[in-house]
Design a protein around this motif. Structure first.
Motif, PDB file in Angstrom:
ATOM      1  N   GLN A 177      96.933   8.820  23.831  1.00  0.00           N
ATOM      2  CA  GLN A 177      98.220   9.005  24.033  1.00  0.00           C
ATOM      3  C   GLN A 177      98.505  10.009  25.409  1.00  0.00           C
ATOM      4  N   ILE A 178      97.705  10.897  25.385  1.00  0.00           N
ATOM      5  CA  ILE A 178      97.906  11.822  26.520  1.00  0.00           C
ATOM      6  C   ILE A 178      97.217  11.247  27.859  1.00  0.00           C
ATOM      7  N   HIS A 179      96.149  10.634  27.726  1.00  0.00           N
ATOM      8  CA  HIS A 179      95.335  10.198  28.933  1.00  0.00           C
ATOM      9  C   HIS A 179      95.202   8.539  28.691  1.00  0.00           C
ATOM     10  N   PRO A 180      96.220   7.636  28.937  1.00  0.00           N
ATOM     11  CA  PRO A 180      96.152   6.277  28.674  1.00  0.00           C
ATOM     12  C   PRO A 180      94.961   5.667  29.498  1.00  0.00           C
ATOM     13  N   GLU A 181      94.642   6.173  30.494  1.00  0.00           N
ATOM     14  CA  GLU A 181      93.239   5.374  31.112  1.00  0.00           C
ATOM     15  C   GLU A 181      91.932   5.833  30.331  1.00  0.00           C
ATOM     16  N   VAL A 182      91.861   6.451  29.544  1.00  0.00           N
ATOM     17  CA  VAL A 182      90.644   6.879  28.908  1.00  0.00           C
ATOM     18  C   VAL A 182      89.824   5.739  28.388  1.00  0.00           C
ATOM     19  N   ARG A 183      88.411   5.765  28.399  1.00  0.00           N
ATOM     20  CA  ARG A 183      87.610   4.547  28.017  1.00  0.00           C
ATOM     21  C   ARG A 183      86.496   5.271  27.328  1.00  0.00           C
ATOM     22  N   LYS A 184      86.111   6.369  27.424  1.00  0.00           N
ATOM     23  CA  LYS A 184      84.817   6.774  26.704  1.00  0.00           C
ATOM     24  C   LYS A 184      85.020   8.212  26.361  1.00  0.00           C
ATOM     25  N   ILE A 185      84.866   8.693  25.028  1.00  0.00           N
ATOM     26  CA  ILE A 185      85.071   9.992  24.672  1.00  0.00           C
ATOM     27  C   ILE A 185      83.697  10.422  23.636  1.00  0.00           C
ATOM     28  N   GLN A 186      83.422  11.492  23.890  1.00  0.00           N
ATOM     29  CA  GLN A 186      82.570  12.337  23.038  1.00  0.00           C
ATOM     30  C   GLN A 186      83.111  13.275  22.205  1.00  0.00           C
ATOM     31  N   ILE A 187      82.659  13.250  20.906  1.00  0.00           N
ATOM     32  CA  ILE A 187      83.341  13.987  19.980  1.00  0.00           C
ATOM     33  C   ILE A 187      82.232  14.674  19.035  1.00  0.00           C
ATOM     34  N   THR A 188      82.345  16.142  18.898  1.00  0.00           N
ATOM     35  CA  THR A 188      81.119  16.571  18.309  1.00  0.00           C
ATOM     36  C   THR A 188      81.940  17.417  16.887  1.00  0.00           C
ATOM     37  N   SER A 189      81.372  16.882  16.040  1.00  0.00           N
ATOM     38  CA  SER A 189      82.036  17.823  14.516  1.00  0.00           C
ATOM     39  C   SER A 189      81.316  18.921  13.825  1.00  0.00           C
ATOM     40  N   HIS A 190      81.831  19.730  13.313  1.00  0.00           N
ATOM     41  CA  HIS A 190      81.229  20.943  12.729  1.00  0.00           C
ATOM     42  C   HIS A 190      81.727  20.901  11.499  1.00  0.00           C
ATOM     43  N   PHE A 191      81.111  20.509  10.321  1.00  0.00           N
ATOM     44  CA  PHE A 191      81.486  20.960   9.084  1.00  0.00           C
ATOM     45  C   PHE A 191      80.805  22.378   8.863  1.00  0.00           C
TER      46      PHE A 191
END
Length: 302
Positions: A177-191
């Motif tokens: 929604q902020i960057h409409p052009e985005v195609r690939k994202i990396q997400i690291t989660s921490h429990f």
């Protein structure tokens, strides 16, 4: 959902860097089902000894200021685990009985965690999630968190399931929604579980007011608050005067989160956002206080 626009009205000046404060219900996820599913996984976390090692080094430097340079030379190796407590024995042997008790107290584990990383690819508004394994974790920051830390990988049951994948996709949508052009994202989660006892505060952010070194973060999605006071989430802006000005604060309840721009956003949007969470203490001192959260570091790759 509270955004930077509402915060701008509250403080009387414009904040352009993205902020989202809401609940998983705002992400079209049922909060009761979410909390019921994820709460049990916090019993399988690994003790975070890195926090303890940092406190131990800071304590010894305070007690032996004349040796602070020598102690600091051991800091990185001890923090990363290539040196053991034996490396500090010269100073430990010189502690008074009262100082030994204090050292023992601050050596109590107050944080547990695990880690997992994912790639999210977006094609024609379809979101595809793939788990990736990273052996070490480092943050692009200016304090001890730049050193390598190795955490236990989250179990497949905890993070390779429909509900967690849907959460990752919803976070990716916040970014898109902020960057409409985005195609690939990396997400690291921490429990992460923070634990407090009668005389020991649970430090949610021992590094103080800070950034996490990612483009965006969900600094905390709270899953459980048990027998605690504190844990007020705070958003700061670093101003031109190099001071941190508090612009938003809230005690997040289970199911609630804060998503915000984290590092480098001042060059894109104009506001340099930082964050902090106050320590926790038990309401009933006869029992430990516990706060369970899932945090996320989010970076745009393409």
């Amino acid at each position: 959902m509270i955004t930077e626009k509402e915060i701008s009205k509250q403080i009387g000046r414009v904040v352009k860097s993205p902020i989202r404060v809401g609940s998983v219900t705002d992400l079209k996820i049922d909060v009761s089902s979410f909390l019921h599913f994820f709460r049990p996984f916090f019993s399988e976390l690994q003790d975070d000894a890195y926090v303890v090692r940092g406190k131990q080094i800071a304590f010894l430097k305070e007690v032996f200021p004349e040796d602070s340079v020598s102690i600091e030379k051991l800091h990185k190796a001890y923090f990363e685990g290539t040196e053991t407590l034996d490396a500090l024995d010269y100073w430990l042997q010189q502690l008074t009985e009262a100082q030994k008790r204090e050292f023992e107290q601050l050596s109590t584990i107050t944080r547990q965690r695990n880690i997992s990383s994912f790639l999210i690819e977006i094609w024609d508004d379809q979101y595809f999630v793939e788990r990736i394994i990273q052996q070490g974790f480092e943050q692009d920051v200016d304090d001890f968190r730049v050193w390598k830390r190795v955490f236990k990988q989250a179990s497949r049951l905890a993070v390779e399931n429909e509900m967690f994948f849907e959460l990752l996709k919803r976070m990716a949508r916040l970014v898109k929604q902020i960057h409409p052009e985005v195609r690939k994202i990396q997400i690291t989660s921490h429990f992460m579980r923070t634990i407090s006892h009668e005389k020991i505060k649970g430090e949610n952010a021992p590094e103080g007011v800070h950034e996490d070194g990612a483009q965006y973060i969900m600094s905390a999605l709270v899953v459980n608050r048990q027998n605690i006071t504190g844990a007020e989430s705070q958003i700061y802006e670093k101003t031109m005067a190099e001071t941190n000005e508090l612009i938003f604060k809230k005690v997040l309840q289970p199911g609630e989160f804060i998503f915000q721009a984290d590092t480098g956003e001042e060059f894109t949007f104009g506001n340099d956002l930082w964050h902090y969470v106050t320590p926790i203490e038990p309401e009933d001192i006869s029992k430990p206080g516990i706060r369970d959260i899932i945090g996320f570091d989010i970076d745009i790759l393409e």
